[in-house]
Design a protein around this motif. Structure first.
Motif, short mmCIF file in Angstrom:
data_model
loop_
_atom_site.label_atom_id
_atom_site.label_comp_id
_atom_site.label_asym_id
_atom_site.label_seq_id
_atom_site.Cartn_x
_atom_site.Cartn_y
_atom_site.Cartn_z
N THR A 137 38.74 46.03 35.41
CA THR A 137 38.90 46.72 34.13
C THR A 137 37.81 46.27 33.18
O THR A 137 37.25 45.18 33.33
CB THR A 137 40.27 46.43 33.51
N ILE A 138 37.54 47.08 32.20
CA ILE A 138 36.49 46.77 31.24
C ILE A 138 36.91 45.64 30.29
O ILE A 138 36.08 44.94 29.74
CB ILE A 138 36.06 48.03 30.46
N GLN A 139 38.20 45.43 30.11
CA GLN A 139 38.64 44.44 29.14
C GLN A 139 38.81 43.03 29.72
O GLN A 139 39.12 42.11 28.99
CB GLN A 139 39.92 44.90 28.42
N GLU A 140 38.61 42.86 31.01
CA GLU A 140 38.76 41.54 31.63
C GLU A 140 37.41 41.04 32.16
O GLU A 140 36.53 41.83 32.49
CB GLU A 140 39.75 41.61 32.81
N ASN A 141 37.29 39.72 32.25
CA ASN A 141 36.05 39.12 32.76
C ASN A 141 36.00 39.10 34.28
O ASN A 141 34.92 38.95 34.85
CB ASN A 141 35.88 37.69 32.23
N TYR A 142 37.16 39.17 34.92
CA TYR A 142 37.24 39.13 36.37
C TYR A 142 38.08 40.30 36.87
O TYR A 142 38.98 40.76 36.17
CB TYR A 142 37.89 37.82 36.85
N PRO A 143 37.82 40.74 38.10
CA PRO A 143 38.67 41.80 38.65
C PRO A 143 40.05 41.24 38.99
O PRO A 143 40.25 40.04 39.12
CB PRO A 143 37.92 42.22 39.92
N VAL A 144 40.99 42.16 39.12
CA VAL A 144 42.37 41.79 39.44
C VAL A 144 42.70 42.35 40.83
O VAL A 144 42.27 43.45 41.19
CB VAL A 144 43.36 42.30 38.37
N ARG A 145 43.41 41.55 41.60
CA ARG A 145 43.86 41.97 42.94
C ARG A 145 45.36 42.19 42.88
O ARG A 145 46.12 41.31 42.47
CB ARG A 145 43.50 40.91 43.97
N ILE A 146 45.77 43.38 43.32
CA ILE A 146 47.18 43.75 43.33
C ILE A 146 47.58 43.91 44.79
O ILE A 146 47.03 44.77 45.49
CB ILE A 146 47.41 45.06 42.55
#
Length: 170
Positions: free
Chosen positions: A95-104
């Motif tokens: 996402t543009i608002q986070e510094n790192y990607p998220v894994r779901i």
């Protein structure tokens, strides 16, 4: 230009999400040009703020559809903001608002875990219980293109009489 840097753009999208989700009085200071820019309706923007939490039931194809409509681009690997990838029971989103990607990670249609990870090592940085994914753009691609189509056709009908496009073929 408005929101000309990624950081400013991320703030703009977060601010829009905050305005839509929190119905509280506020003072907003903006540039006059921002007042005439296109923004989606509150309902459309709200529908495309994706809030995910552990043990939530959501189909992966439903999440994919929401991400695409919200302006995210599917890639084979997440290596830049505004992209997502799907492999087996795993969805990665940057996402543009986070510094790192998220894994779901999913177990069938249930979110099993959510965590931020490092792109190069693929190692977990921090597990989280929930994540909010704001739209990647104010141009949201949902099914309601009929009003846009009508406006384009109306403009086309007005303009087609102004120009002579006839070409003689020999």
């Amino acid at each position: 230009a408005i929101a000309s840097t990624p950081t400013m753009y991320a703030r703009q999208m977060e601010t829009l999400a905050d305005i839509v989700l929190n119905n509280k009085p506020r003072v907003i200071i903006t540039h006059p040009t921002a007042l005439v820019r296109y923004l989606p309706s509150v309902e459309t923007f709200r529908r495309h703020i994706i809030e995910l939490k552990n043990d939530q039931v959501i189909r992966m194809d439903q999440l994919k559809k929401l991400l695409i409509e919200s302006g995210y681009r599917q890639a084979s690997r997440v290596d830049q903001p505004l992209t997502f990838s799907m492999r087996g029971d795993v969805v990665d989103v940057f996402t543009i608002q986070e510094n790192y990607p998220v894994r779901i990670e999913f177990f069938d249609d249930v979110i099993d875990s959510i965590r931020f990870f490092d792109m190069s090592s693929q190692r977990t940085i921090q597990p989280v219980k929930q994540i909010r994914i704001v739209p990647a753009s104010t141009l949201i691609y949902d099914e309601d293109f009929e009003p846009v189509k009508k406006r384009i056709m109306k403009q086309f009908d007005r303009d087609k009489g102004k120009t002579d496009f006839s070409i003689e073929l020999q």
